[in-house]
Design a protein around this motif. Structure first.
Motif, PDB file in Angstrom:
ATOM      1  N   GLN A 138       2.032   6.624  -6.914  1.00 42.84           N
ATOM      2  CA  GLN A 138       0.998   7.602  -7.268  1.00 42.84           C
ATOM      3  C   GLN A 138       1.541   9.026  -7.178  1.00 42.84           C
ATOM      4  O   GLN A 138       1.333   9.844  -8.070  1.00 42.84           O
ATOM      5  CB  GLN A 138      -0.165   7.416  -6.307  1.00 42.84           C
ATOM      6  CG  GLN A 138      -1.302   8.383  -6.526  1.00 42.84           C
ATOM      7  CD  GLN A 138      -2.453   8.056  -5.614  1.00 42.84           C
ATOM      8  OE1 GLN A 138      -3.014   6.989  -5.672  1.00 42.84           O
ATOM      9  NE2 GLN A 138      -2.793   8.972  -4.748  1.00 42.84           N
ATOM     10  N   ARG A 139       2.285   9.289  -6.090  1.00 47.07           N
ATOM     11  CA  ARG A 139       2.849  10.634  -5.913  1.00 47.07           C
ATOM     12  C   ARG A 139       3.840  10.956  -7.037  1.00 47.07           C
ATOM     13  O   ARG A 139       3.795  12.044  -7.633  1.00 47.07           O
ATOM     14  CB  ARG A 139       3.543  10.730  -4.564  1.00 47.07           C
ATOM     15  CG  ARG A 139       4.276  12.025  -4.378  1.00 47.07           C
ATOM     16  CD  ARG A 139       4.866  12.170  -3.009  1.00 47.07           C
ATOM     17  NE  ARG A 139       5.811  13.256  -3.009  1.00 47.07           N
ATOM     18  CZ  ARG A 139       7.125  13.099  -3.071  1.00 47.07           C
ATOM     19  NH1 ARG A 139       7.639  11.896  -3.122  1.00 47.07           N
ATOM     20  NH2 ARG A 139       7.925  14.133  -3.086  1.00 47.07           N
TER      21      ARG A 139
ATOM     22  N   SER B 175      -3.941   7.134  -9.995  1.00 44.67           N
ATOM     23  CA  SER B 175      -4.092   6.249  -8.843  1.00 44.67           C
ATOM     24  C   SER B 175      -4.369   4.809  -9.290  1.00 44.67           C
ATOM     25  O   SER B 175      -3.875   3.855  -8.699  1.00 44.67           O
ATOM     26  CB  SER B 175      -5.151   6.818  -7.891  1.00 44.67           C
ATOM     27  OG  SER B 175      -6.320   6.110  -7.943  1.00 44.67           O
TER      28      SER B 175
ATOM     29  N   PHE C 292       1.135   4.304  -2.980  1.00 44.03           N
ATOM     30  CA  PHE C 292       0.995   5.758  -2.819  1.00 44.03           C
ATOM     31  C   PHE C 292       2.269   6.500  -3.216  1.00 44.03           C
ATOM     32  O   PHE C 292       2.219   7.653  -3.650  1.00 44.03           O
ATOM     33  CB  PHE C 292       0.570   6.103  -1.396  1.00 44.03           C
ATOM     34  CG  PHE C 292      -0.851   5.671  -1.131  1.00 44.03           C
ATOM     35  CD1 PHE C 292      -1.891   6.220  -1.866  1.00 44.03           C
ATOM     36  CD2 PHE C 292      -1.146   4.689  -0.209  1.00 44.03           C
ATOM     37  CE1 PHE C 292      -3.202   5.810  -1.673  1.00 44.03           C
ATOM     38  CE2 PHE C 292      -2.455   4.276  -0.008  1.00 44.03           C
ATOM     39  CZ  PHE C 292      -3.483   4.840  -0.733  1.00 44.03           C
TER      40      PHE C 292
ATOM     41  N   SER D  20       0.845  -1.200   0.000  1.00 42.01           N
ATOM     42  CA  SER D  20       0.000   0.000   0.000  1.00 42.01           C
ATOM     43  C   SER D  20       0.887   1.260   0.000  1.00 42.01           C
ATOM     44  O   SER D  20       0.636   2.206  -0.753  1.00 42.01           O
ATOM     45  CB  SER D  20      -0.905  -0.059   1.228  1.00 42.01           C
ATOM     46  OG  SER D  20      -1.333   1.191   1.587  1.00 42.01           O
TER      47      SER D  20
END
Ligand SMILES: Nc1ncnc2c1ncn2[C@@H]1O[C@H](COP(=O)(O)OP(=O)(O)OP(=O)(O)O)[C@@H](O)[C@H]1O
Length: 531
Positions: free
Chosen positions: A65-66, A101, A62, A58
């Protein structure tokens, strides 16, 4: 890495479970206790590894995604104004938000789950081969079956995934534009019409989503069916050995548990395959945006150390793409410290002059010089920092007046701030608004008046203390008294700067030393306006 360790540990579970059964059959209670203990320990370790691995996956998602969002944002910021004139904001918004995302989830799943699944498959097959070679040899024969299912469904899925993303981007665009137009929609009382148009877009989006969802809902069960049939066949093959006394009950259980262990990666494969189609479309669109060339001026290293503010257009011609020339062979010179007014009919090309100076667009022919240096040789941000541009529409953030004024200023010295507030007449806002400069302006400044927005934009430009100032209808919404005050104050504000005032109102141009008129693609010098 944790997933790999987990997979290796997971490979021991079927063997332990089958051994436990064997010891129970043979009523060896002491060995059974040990195996139960080992099994429980293995399950606890496996759960711990799954939790830690899940969290890491997880976190990774992220992080990706960033990175993806930042890269696109950074690139889009550097694209030329001409790109933004033609792109749809909704597409870019969709790409930077939900598409990024989705892609991040797919990549993190692929990076974490695929290697561990491969280890599970390879390990389970090797153990199966050891336990029952016939069953192990039989399993790889399923691969062509999986391939066929994915091939048949995949082709349709790929087109649909692209359509889904296009329709979703249109939903973004429609929502974003209608929110921006909320006041106009209400004023024109067209809420129902806009709702029906939005709903029509939602229906188009739903139609492709439903088709895609149905295919995705079919792939998993079909793959599962193939696996279950193989499972049944293996039970038959292995069961025959049992009846022939060639295999003990615990060995049979072992074989079946290892075959069952293989079904999990297959389910994951089907899920990843569905996500892959969307990820391919997203990657393609990202690539299209990322390969758009950024403004050329970012790479130059030309500088003007002490800008005096001399401006010269030499034989400049310009046309917007697909349109006739709006400027034809335009030449003029503005001396440092001069204030020049520009007048002309709507669409005559006045704002275009400002945009060429800022290098939002490049001339087709000719060149523009600042202090004798062609602007095309200057680093683009160095150039723009020398120009305080106040456009026809003040662009404000939904933040306080003070934050909007100090936005982008390298130095927010109190004395300079007060000076900029006075020169722009933004100081009046302190008495006009109960919260003064702390007033939140709302989206695009909807919570304050048009004239107040313009004062903020003016203060923002003057605070940066640029040697060149361009006011493009910057005081068009000022009341006559405010404009008079501004013209009076401006004599000090403009004292050591080169100023271009684009305006239709003679009252704004009384401080101009010279006045140019834009007419039929040319710039002519006309009589200055008396104060
Ligand atoms: N980004 C653009 N893409 C295509 N055409 C454009 C673009 N911006 C302006 N134009 C066109 O170029 C012409 C000149 O526009 P410009 O904004 O320079 O006029 P202006 O003299 O400042 O007008 P106004 O007095 O109405 O502000 C107009 O016909 C306009 O439609």
């Amino acid at each position: 890495m944790l997933f790999l360790v987990g997979s290796i540990a997971g490979l021991g579970l079927p063997w332990l479970a089958a051994t436990l059964l064997g010891t129970l059959f043979e009523e060896q209670s002491q060995s059974a206790t040990l195996v139960v203990f080992l099994l429980a320990a293995a399950l606890i370790v496996l759960t711990a590894l799954t939790v830690i691995g899940g969290r890491a996956s997880s976190d990774l998602s992220f992080e990706i995604q960033r990175d993806v969002r930042k890269d696109i944002y950074d690139h889009v910021q550097r694209l030329p104004v001409a790109y933004h004139d033609h792109s749809r904001q909704g597409d870019l918004l969709a790409l930077m938000t939900w598409e990024a995302s989705q892609l991040a989830t797919f990549l993190s799943l692929t990076l974490t789950a695929v290697p561990s699944s491969l280890v599970t498959v390879a390990g389970a097959l090797a153990i199966l081969f050891y336990l029952h070679p016939l069953a192990a040899i039989f399993l790889p024969l399923l691969i062509p079956g999986y391939y066929l299912i994915l091939k048949i469904m995949g082709r349709r899925l790929r087109n649909l995934a692209q359509q889904v993303q296009e329709e979703e981007a249109r939903v973004f665009t429609a929502a974003e534009q209608d929110l921006e137009m909320a006041h106009s929609i209400k004023a024109a009382a067209v809420e129902e019409l806009r709702l029906s148009l939005f709903d029509a877009q939602l229906l188009r989006s739903r139609a492709v989503n439903v088709r895609e969802g149905r295919i995705l809902a079919t792939i998993g069960p079909f793959i599962g069916l193939l696996t279950s049939l193989a499972f049944v066949l293996i039970i038959v093959i292995v069961g025959q050995d049992l009846s022939r006394q060639g295999l003990s009950a615990s060995e049979l259980l072992s074989v079946l548990l290892y075959v069952a262990l293989l079904t999990r990666p297959v389910g994951l494969l089907a899920d990843l395959f569905g996500r892959l189609q969307g990820a391919r479309g997203t990657l393609q669109r990202m690539q299209e945006v990322l390969k758009e060339p950024v403004e050329v001026g970012y790479a130059s290293n030309g500088k003007i150390d002490r800008c005096r503010g001399a401006i010269e257009f030499v034989g400049v011609s310009f046309a917007y793409p697909g349109k006739p020339e709006i400027l034809q062979n335009v030449s003029f010179k503005i001396e440092p410290g001069e204030t020049v007014g520009v007048i002309g009919k709507n669409g005559a090309g006045k704002s275009t002059i400002a945009k060429l100076l800022l290098r939002f667009y490049e001339p087709l022919v000719g060149q523009i010089l600042i202090d004798g240096v062609p602007t095309r040789e200057l680093q683009i941000q160095e150039l723009r920092k020398r120009i305080g541009y106040v456009s026809q529409q003040p662009y404000l953030y939904n933040a306080s007046i003070l934050e909007n004024i100090t936005f982008g200023a390298e130095c927010t010295d109190q004395k300079r701030l007060e000076e900029a507030l006075r020169q722009s007449r933004a100081c009046d806002l302190q008495s006009q608004l109960p919260a003064g400069l702390e007033t939140i302006v709302g989206d695009r400044g909807v919570r304050i008046s048009g004239g107040q927005c313009q004062r903020i934009a003016l203060a923002r430009a003057l605070l940066r203390n640029p040697p060149i100032v361009i006011l493009d209808e910057a005081t068009s919404m000022f009341d006559p008294e405010g404009e008079e005050d501004f013209v009076r104050e401006s004599s000090m504000a403009f004292a050591n700067r080169t100023v271009i005032i684009i305006s239709h109102r003679p009252s704004s141009l009384t401080s101009a030393d010279r006045v140019f008129q834009a007419v039929s693609g040319r710039i002519l010098e006309v009589q200055p306006i008396a104060g």
